[in-house]
Design an enzyme around this catalytic site. Structure first.
Site, PDB file in Angstrom:
ATOM      1  N   CYS B 158      44.717  41.561  39.180  1.00  0.00           N
ATOM      2  CA  CYS B 158      45.803  41.911  38.259  1.00  0.00           C
ATOM      3  C   CYS B 158      47.088  42.200  39.020  1.00  0.00           C
ATOM      4  O   CYS B 158      48.135  41.642  38.723  1.00  0.00           O
ATOM      5  CB  CYS B 158      45.432  43.140  37.425  1.00  0.00           C
ATOM      6  SG  CYS B 158      44.155  42.798  36.221  1.00  0.00           S
ATOM      7  N   HIS B 159      47.000  43.110  40.002  1.00  0.00           N
ATOM      8  CA  HIS B 159      48.213  43.467  40.728  1.00  0.00           C
ATOM      9  C   HIS B 159      47.987  43.440  42.231  1.00  0.00           C
ATOM     10  O   HIS B 159      48.698  44.094  42.979  1.00  0.00           O
ATOM     11  CB  HIS B 159      48.719  44.835  40.287  1.00  0.00           C
ATOM     12  CG  HIS B 159      48.957  44.907  38.819  1.00  0.00           C
ATOM     13  ND1 HIS B 159      48.026  45.397  37.950  1.00  0.00           N
ATOM     14  CD2 HIS B 159      50.001  44.492  38.061  1.00  0.00           C
ATOM     15  CE1 HIS B 159      48.478  45.298  36.717  1.00  0.00           C
ATOM     16  NE2 HIS B 159      49.676  44.744  36.753  1.00  0.00           N
TER      17      HIS B 159
END
Lengths: 281, 194, 456
Positions: B158-159
């Site tokens: 995701c990040h």
């Protein structure tokens, strides 16, 4: 004027239809309904001496009784009746400790999946599991019980009129029919059914289950049929409404505050209107 | 709710002679009291409306998950479910253990040793929640063939958070290490989480 | 607003002045339920029920929105989700009991509100529109309550849904397809439950909209009052705030005490035990009855037992007659303002009307309620037929005739005079009668004291 005339005409037409086609034919053939024969056998519901501890606005659970009732459910009722809305963790509310609940849950088998093979198996229950169904499905339950489905008991005391007294009475309602009435009405209990003076139609598919000394109580309470029935009824009243006592106690607090608030509101209202009230002669 | 009617300002009915020094009519206290009681009732009524949104009893009820580790080979990991969240159980290879132990703990953002994060004598079994501590995505690396990130542990796509072989945050936005839930070994090869 | 002496809203601070320029909500409230709304000074406790009905609507919307966060409208789990609310959700038992009993209390309040209107003829000019909107609200309430009762998916929910949608099947030609369309199948199913849930959520907001129109329409002529004499002068009125806000506050307290008794101590007495049994499409409960607030109309539905037949040809089957009568029993209220033409409003000054109200209509409604809850056997069938006949005669025949032949009692000159007596009257100089205490005797059919004239 036209509306009123039309109203009168419509009103008379409706009444005419009602009177001529429904009321008069009905009145001419008036016959009071005849109660079926078996009504003669029905008896008023009974209650244990002293009633139940949880009844009335100040009622409290008798946790010792609820635990006895649970053991009756486990040993007697659970072979046919489910308790599907109740989880084992709920037993903590009737005085079992967390460890006791875990042990109690583990003594029941619930459906699970074998992690190695993926097959359906029975495994010991966890506290978060609900009470298991005694039959794999409704058809099996019917077939095993002379085509009568044993109802789920979680809500039974709320699902019958005057349910608490009904359940208590029904357990004790297996009697011999009054021979005099039997002779008068020619009444006969159909095969596979059992005579019970508290069942709505008198003939019940469940045979008598509760007898004196059916179970032994670890707390030394004498297991008379009345005692056993009262205990299991109290337990089922709890399963039907576990929040009953909390509800009533909250009610007193709310009621007390509202009375106080309304008294203030009344004084305030009188204060506002002081001097405005009529001085009628 | 219950206050709409109870409020009223001073009215023309009070005797002006009853004004006290502050200019408040003495009899106004009853209106203020009634209004306050209504306010308390309203706040009391809001409480259950708000609290019903908190987790219900069945959600809060502590549940447990049993995991059988007997078939878990070194270098493999299994995904389980614990209280509706993913649970990673990973059996570390000796190299991975060595790699994790070689790190100077003081350089870590969330200083913990591998031994802190495993049970005594069972150092090769790393049990963590599969929930990235940044914003809650499920990191990759538990299933075979998935990207394991720059440090050979888990990688959150995701990040871009990288976790090492001990499940510690090493790079990216994740502030803390992957959470180790409460668990114990019930036998040599099974654990009970929760 | 309606009266010249109504107080004007005057914003004091710079902020309220700014708000008043941009969006004058405080002014609206001030004029609607504040000091800017002059109300007859003689209202009795029967005038509390409008505000209480508004409170009930808010109570139902708030508890309902919250319950909808927990409820599942799927026939497989709907019943279990209600039990989940009762057992697991924090305070769920209280919210659900408040919502279920709230519906009953809403109807108690609304029936008292309606019968207040019937006794004091609040439906008469210039207040016809208020009455018509009120009947619309009542119809919407009935639809909402019916669909809400289906949601727990108990035995009564299921069979109530089946029987009530079955009413539409009585309509000739389109009846059966209409029924299948309403239900989305041949018996209540998942589709039915989902659409009922959706509509049950929607309709209360529609009701709230019509309530706003109802209140708007009320503020044009102003409130009626127990004498039925229109407001003539400033001394006839008091500002709504603080006089009636205080009185409504006290009324709300009393209402809440009674409501609390039911929610916490008798939460299931107004319900039916069968609804704690999950819906079973294969077995009908022994006695299916609707909720108590529908019983009078249910009795009217069942009163028609014979087909309307002439020379052996069935013109209208009994089922259709019952359906027409049931809907007609409410539709007839739409025509009330024009059926009752008595120049006097208040039942207190109408001796003949009063007798028919207390000894005709009220016992008739009570009898219908009892019959509706009793099994369809004698003597209830014949009693419900008599009561149904009286119901229609009362509104359609008795009211028009009574209003024609009745000699009303003398009306007070003004509200002030009715309240204070005519000694220290501020306004009985003209036309107030020749002697104190004695008032103009109205002639039937004439306009006694302008009581039917609209307010200025």
């Amino acid at each position: 004027m036209t509306i009123r005339l039309a109203g009168i005409i419509v009103g008379l037409v409706i009444t005419g239809i009602l009177v001529l086609w429904s009321l008069l034919p009905g009145a001419l053939n008036y016959s009071a309904p005849e109660k079926p024969d078996y009504y003669a056998f029905k008896e008023e519901l009974i209650e244990p001496a002293g009633g139940f501890s949880f009844e009335g606005p100040l009622g409290k659970w008798d946790t010792a009784q609820l635990q006895r009732g649970y053991s009756v459910y486990k040993q007697v009722c659970s072979s046919c009746h489910s308790l599907q809305y109740v989880a084992f963790r709920n037993l903590q509310e009737i005085g079992f400790s967390e460890a006791e609940v875990r042990a109690e849950a583990a003594s029941w088998q619930v459906p699970g999946i074998d992690p190695q093979t993926g097959e359906s198996i029975m495994r010991p229950a966890e506290p978060t599991d609900h009470f298991p169904m005694p039959y794999p499905n409704k058809t099996a339950a019917r077939l095993a019980n002379n085509n009568a489905y044993p109802p789920d008991l979680s809500l039974i005391t709320k699902a019958r009129p005057d349910g608490v007294h009904y359940v208590y009475s029904l357990n004790l309602g297996y009697k011999e029919p009054d021979p005099e009435l039997v002779e008068k009405t020619g009444f006969e209990t159909p095969t596979g059914l059992y005579f019970n003076v508290y069942f709505p139609s008198i003939n019940l598919a469940m045979p008598q289950q509760i007898y004196d000394g059916l179970v032994t109580y670890p707390d030394g309470t004498e297991p008379t049929a009345e005692q056993i029935s009262a205990d299991v009824t109290a337990f089922l009243a709890w399963t039907a409404e576990p929040k009953m006592i909390q509800r009533k106690q909250t009610g007193w607090v709310v009621l007390g505050f509202l009375l106080f608030m309304t008294a203030l509101a009344f004084l305030s209202y009188k204060q506002v209107w002081a001097g405005m009230k009529p001085k009628k002669k | 709710m219950a206050n709409s009617g109870a409020d009223m300002g001073g009215t023309a009915t009070a005797d002006p002679n009853m004004l006290d020094e502050e200019g408040v009519r003495r009899r106004d206290w009853i209106h203020i009291a009634a209004l306050s009681a209504g306010g308390v009732a309203a706040v009391g009524a809001v409480y259950p409306l708000v609290s019903q949104m908190a987790p219900s009893a069945d959600v809060l009820a502590a549940s447990t998950t049993d995991v059988d580790l007997s078939t878990l080979e070194p270098g493999m990991a299994i995904k389980e479910t614990f209280r509706s969240q993913p649970l990673f159980v990973r059996r570390l290879t000796p190299e991975e253990i060595a790699e994790a132990d070689a790190v100077d703990v003081s350089t870590l953002r969330d200083p913990e040793t591998l031994a802190d994060r495993t049970k005594e004598g069972k150092k090769e079994f790393l049990v963590t929640l599969g929930v990235c501590t940044h914003l809650g995505c499920v990191p990759l690396g538990a299933a075979s063939g998935e990207e394991k990130g720059e440090f050979g542990g888990y990688f959150c796509p995701c990040h871009g958070s990288h976790y090492d072989t001990a499940g510690r945050t090493r790079k990216g936005p994740a502030p803390t290490n992957l959470v180790v839930p409460e668990y114990q070994f019930t036998t040599d090869t099974t654990i009970r989480v929760g | 607003m309606s009266f010249a002496w109504a107080k004007q809203y005057e914003p004091k601070s710079a902020f309220t002045k700014w708000i008043d320029e941009k969006l004058p909500v405080p002014r609206l409230v001030y004029n609607a339920v504040g000091a800017g709304y002059p109300v007859p000074r003689n209202l009795n406790y029967m005038w509390n029920f409008g505000v209480l009905a508004g409170f009930c609507l808010m109570l139902q919307i708030i508890t309902g929105v919250v319950l909808a966060m927990q409820y599942e409208s799927d026939t497989g789990v709907a019943f279990a989700s209600v039990e989940h609310i009762m057992r697991n959700v924090n305070w769920g038992w209280m919210l659900r009991y408040a919502h279920a009993n709230g519906a009953s209390f809403f109807f108690i309040v609304i029936y008292l509100h309606i019968f207040r209107g019937l006794y004091y003829s609040s439906y008469k000019a210039p207040r016809e529109m208020i009455w018509l909107l009120g009947v619309v609200i009542f119809l919407l309430m009935m639809a909402t309550a019916f669909m809400g009762y289906v949601l727990p998916w108990g035995q009564m929910s299921f069979w109530g849904a089946k029987v009530i949608t079955g009413l539409f099947g009585a309509i000739p030609l389109i009846g059966e397809p209409l029924q299948v369309w309403l239900v989305g199948g041949y018996a209540p199913n998942d589709a039915t439950l989902s659409r009922f849930f959706s509509l049950h959520f929607l309709l209360p907001f529609v009701i709230a909209g019509v309530v706003i129109l109802h209140i708007w329409a009320l503020h044009i002529p102003g409130s009626s009052n127990p004498t039925g004499v229109e407001v003539k002068q400033e001394s006839d009125t008091v500002p709504f705030h603080p006089y009636y806000t205080a009185k409504d506050g006290f009324g709300l307290g009393v209402f809440l005490i009674l409501f609390t008794l039911f929610v916490f101590f008798l939460p299931n007495v107004l319900g039916h035990p069968d609804n704690y049994i999950e819906a079973n499409p294969l077995s009908t409960p022994a006695h299916i009855v609707p909720e108590w607030y529908f019983l009078p109309f249910y009795a009217i539905l069942r009163a028609f037992t014979g087909d309307l037949a002439l020379f052996g040809v069935t013109l209208v089957p009994a089922k259709l007659l019952g359906v027409i009568a049931m809907f007609g029993s409410i539709l007839v209220w739409f025509f009330l303002p024009w059926l009752d033409k008595s120049p006097v409003r208040s039942g207190s000054y109408r001796p003949l009307f009063k007798k028919f109200f207390w000894f005709g209509l009220v016992p008739c409604m009570i009898l219908l309620t009892i019959c509706g809850g009793s099994p369809a056997e004698e003597p209830w069938v014949i009693l419900s037929q008599i009561a149904t006949a009286y119901y229609f005669l009362h509104f359609l025949v008795i009211l028009p005739i009574v209003s024609q032949i009745e000699v009303p009692k003398p009306l007070p000159f003004s509200i002030t005079e009715a309240v204070l007596g005519s000694d220290d009257k501020p306004g009985s100089m003209e036309g107030g009668g020749d002697k104190p205490g004695k008032v103009v005797k109205p002639l039937p059919g004439s306009d006694p004291d302008g009581s039917l004239a609209p307010a200025e």
